[in-house]
Design a protein around this motif. Structure first.
Motif, short mmCIF file in Angstrom:
data_model
loop_
_atom_site.label_atom_id
_atom_site.label_comp_id
_atom_site.label_asym_id
_atom_site.label_seq_id
_atom_site.Cartn_x
_atom_site.Cartn_y
_atom_site.Cartn_z
N THR A 72 36.93 43.66 33.45
CA THR A 72 37.02 43.05 32.14
C THR A 72 38.06 41.92 32.15
OG1 THR A 72 38.77 44.50 31.30
CG2 THR A 72 36.50 45.29 31.09
N LEU A 73 38.26 41.31 30.99
CA LEU A 73 39.25 40.24 30.88
C LEU A 73 40.66 40.73 31.23
CD1 LEU A 73 38.06 38.47 27.60
CD2 LEU A 73 37.76 37.68 29.95
N LYS A 74 40.93 42.01 31.01
CA LYS A 74 42.25 42.55 31.34
C LYS A 74 42.53 42.46 32.84
CE LYS A 74 42.74 45.77 27.46
NZ LYS A 74 42.94 47.18 27.05
N ASP A 75 41.47 42.46 33.64
CA ASP A 75 41.66 42.40 35.09
C ASP A 75 42.19 41.05 35.54
OD1 ASP A 75 40.64 44.96 36.49
OD2 ASP A 75 39.13 44.58 34.96
N ARG A 76 42.18 40.05 34.66
CA ARG A 76 42.76 38.76 35.02
C ARG A 76 44.25 38.84 35.30
NH1 ARG A 76 39.88 34.56 30.73
NH2 ARG A 76 37.87 34.39 31.81
N GLN A 77 44.88 39.92 34.85
CA GLN A 77 46.30 40.12 35.12
C GLN A 77 46.54 40.45 36.59
OE1 GLN A 77 47.87 42.98 32.34
NE2 GLN A 77 46.85 42.02 30.58
N ARG A 78 45.50 40.89 37.27
CA ARG A 78 45.62 41.17 38.70
C ARG A 78 45.57 39.86 39.49
NH1 ARG A 78 40.49 44.28 39.65
NH2 ARG A 78 41.17 44.12 41.82
N PRO A 79 46.22 39.79 40.64
CA PRO A 79 46.15 38.57 41.46
C PRO A 79 44.71 38.23 41.82
CG PRO A 79 47.88 40.03 42.26
CD PRO A 79 47.10 40.80 41.23
N ILE A 80 44.38 36.96 41.78
CA ILE A 80 43.01 36.55 42.06
C ILE A 80 42.60 36.93 43.48
CG2 ILE A 80 43.71 34.23 42.81
CD1 ILE A 80 40.49 35.24 40.90
N GLU A 81 43.56 36.97 44.42
CA GLU A 81 43.21 37.33 45.79
C GLU A 81 42.80 38.80 45.92
OE1 GLU A 81 47.83 37.02 45.80
OE2 GLU A 81 46.10 36.02 44.86
N ASP A 82 43.14 39.61 44.92
CA ASP A 82 42.70 41.00 44.92
C ASP A 82 41.33 41.17 44.25
OD1 ASP A 82 45.02 41.75 46.19
OD2 ASP A 82 46.04 42.33 44.33
N ARG A 83 40.95 40.19 43.43
CA ARG A 83 39.71 40.29 42.67
C ARG A 83 38.53 39.65 43.40
NH1 ARG A 83 40.83 37.11 37.73
NH2 ARG A 83 38.73 37.81 37.12
N ARG A 84 38.77 38.57 44.12
CA ARG A 84 37.69 37.87 44.82
C ARG A 84 38.04 37.80 46.30
NH1 ARG A 84 35.71 39.64 41.30
NH2 ARG A 84 35.45 38.74 39.21
N ARG A 85 37.26 38.50 47.10
CA ARG A 85 37.60 38.68 48.52
C ARG A 85 36.59 38.03 49.47
NH1 ARG A 85 40.89 43.06 49.63
NH2 ARG A 85 42.39 43.43 47.96
N HIS A 86 35.43 37.66 48.96
CA HIS A 86 34.38 37.13 49.83
C HIS A 86 34.35 35.61 49.76
CE1 HIS A 86 33.14 41.34 49.29
NE2 HIS A 86 32.56 41.21 50.46
N TYR A 87 34.19 34.98 50.91
CA TYR A 87 34.29 33.53 50.96
C TYR A 87 33.33 32.94 51.98
CZ TYR A 87 36.88 34.04 55.34
OH TYR A 87 37.23 34.36 56.64
N THR A 88 33.10 31.64 51.84
CA THR A 88 32.41 30.85 52.84
C THR A 88 33.34 29.71 53.24
OG1 THR A 88 31.33 29.55 51.11
CG2 THR A 88 30.09 31.40 52.02
N ILE A 89 33.09 29.13 54.41
CA ILE A 89 33.91 28.05 54.92
C ILE A 89 33.20 26.72 54.69
CG2 ILE A 89 35.05 27.10 56.96
CD1 ILE A 89 35.14 29.92 58.09
N SER A 90 33.91 25.78 54.09
CA SER A 90 33.32 24.49 53.75
C SER A 90 33.56 23.46 54.84
CB SER A 90 33.91 23.99 52.42
OG SER A 90 33.47 22.67 52.14
N ARG A 91 32.55 22.68 55.14
CA ARG A 91 32.73 21.57 56.09
C ARG A 91 33.33 20.35 55.39
NH1 ARG A 91 30.68 21.72 61.17
NH2 ARG A 91 30.86 19.45 61.26
#
Length: 318
Positions: free
Chosen positions: A139-158
């Motif tokens: 929920t919106l309350k989870d925005r209090q958590r660090p973003i690096e803990d909330r979004r962990r999956h990534y792609t590498i950009s050229r």
């Protein structure tokens, strides 16, 4: 040697506090220009500024974002305090430097390299994460958590562009370019940045509404090359949701290293690099005198009142 961050913002209340905390870990001054936030982004910036004089709120004014005129204006203001040998950076609120710029300059750049391009690690909003949001598990309350803990999956950009530059007093950044003319000799290594443009469904929907409305202005569209292909024209935020099985999708464990990217597509061919190094070593002051300056009366372009009202209405519904 000091490091200056140039940070334009708009409706970043969910991330601006984390961004400023990150920047205060290494920056000597952070110049902030709010281009018309409809949330409490600007209030958060002022709260930081009241506690740390390194945060410098320039102004809040509804203007069009521009890689040229807006960023050039911010540089024109900030350079009044810069000295030869200092460094300045183009910054966005959704970017976190995986290696702090002072450490990058010291450990990853050669003495004769004076410009560094960035390496994006684009952190994604997954289908499963949107499902969890819709189910009330996030929920919106989870925005209090660090973003690096909330979004962990990534792609590498050229894709890469110049972000870090060593300042010299003769350099010119007029309102027609997105980085100073003759900025310097480009570093071989790229500066790694964790990029979080799509943080949750509410933020992403607001982002798409905002940018699509801004791009509906014909004069603003004229400032972008091939605007019909630009992501800013997309109103449907769901098109930015990433499938969990996307090829190339990687998982990052917080506080660990990211894989090094050996790409050099940001560099000119070797023979041109040789010429560039000679030119940057001996000719820059002369070349700088041939370049146009940023006019003292130049300002970012204001958003028309009718568009400001439309933005307030649309964003209040998001």
């Amino acid at each position: 040697m000091r490091f200056y961050a140039l940070l334009p913002i708009r409706d970043e209340a969910d991330i601006i506090g984390q961004c400023l905390n990150h920047l205060l870990g290494w920056a000597d001054a952070i110049y902030v220009f709010d281009t018309g936030s409809a949330d409490n982004t600007w209030e958060i910036v002022h709260d930081f500024a009241s506690r740390d004089k390194r945060v410098v709120p320039l102004c809040k004014e509804p203007v069009f974002f521009s890689e040229t005129r807006l960023r050039g204006y911010m540089f024109h203001v900030a350079r009044q305090n810069m000295r030869n040998g200092d460094w300045f950076l183009r910054i966005d609120a959704d970017e976190f430097h995986h290696i702090h710029p002072p450490a990058f300059v010291k450990n990853w750049m050669r003495k004769y390299e004076t410009v560094a391009y960035h390496q994006y690690y684009d952190f994604r909003l997954l289908t499963s994460e949107v499902d969890a949001w819709n189910a009330g598990e996030e929920t919106l309350k989870d925005r209090q958590r660090p973003i690096e803990d909330r979004r962990r999956h990534y792609t590498i950009s050229r894709y890469s562009e110049p972000r870090l530059c060593r300042y010299r007093e003769t350099m010119q950044w007029p309102p027609t370019v997105s980085f100073p003319f003759n900025a310097g000799y480009v570093a071989r290594e790229r500066m790694p940045i964790r990029h979080y443009p799509h943080r949750d469904p509410v933020q992403l929907e607001r982002r798409c509404r905002l940018r699509a409305i801004m791009m509906s202005d014909e004069e603003n569209r004229a400032n972008w090359s091939r605007p019909e292909l630009h992501q800013w024209t997309e109103r449907n935020w769901k098109k930015f949701i990433t499938p969990d099985d996307l090829p190339g999708l990687k998982f990052w464990k917080s506080a660990t290293e990211l894989p090094l990217v050996p790409w050099t597509n940001h560099l000119k061919p070797p023979h041109m690099r040789t010429v560039q190094r000679l030119a940057h070593a001996f000719c820059l002051p002369v070349l700088d005198r041939l370049r146009p300056k940023f006019p003292d009366d130049e300002k970012p372009r204001p958003i028309p009142r009718i568009l400001v009202e439309q933005l307030q209405h649309e964003l209040s519904e998001a």
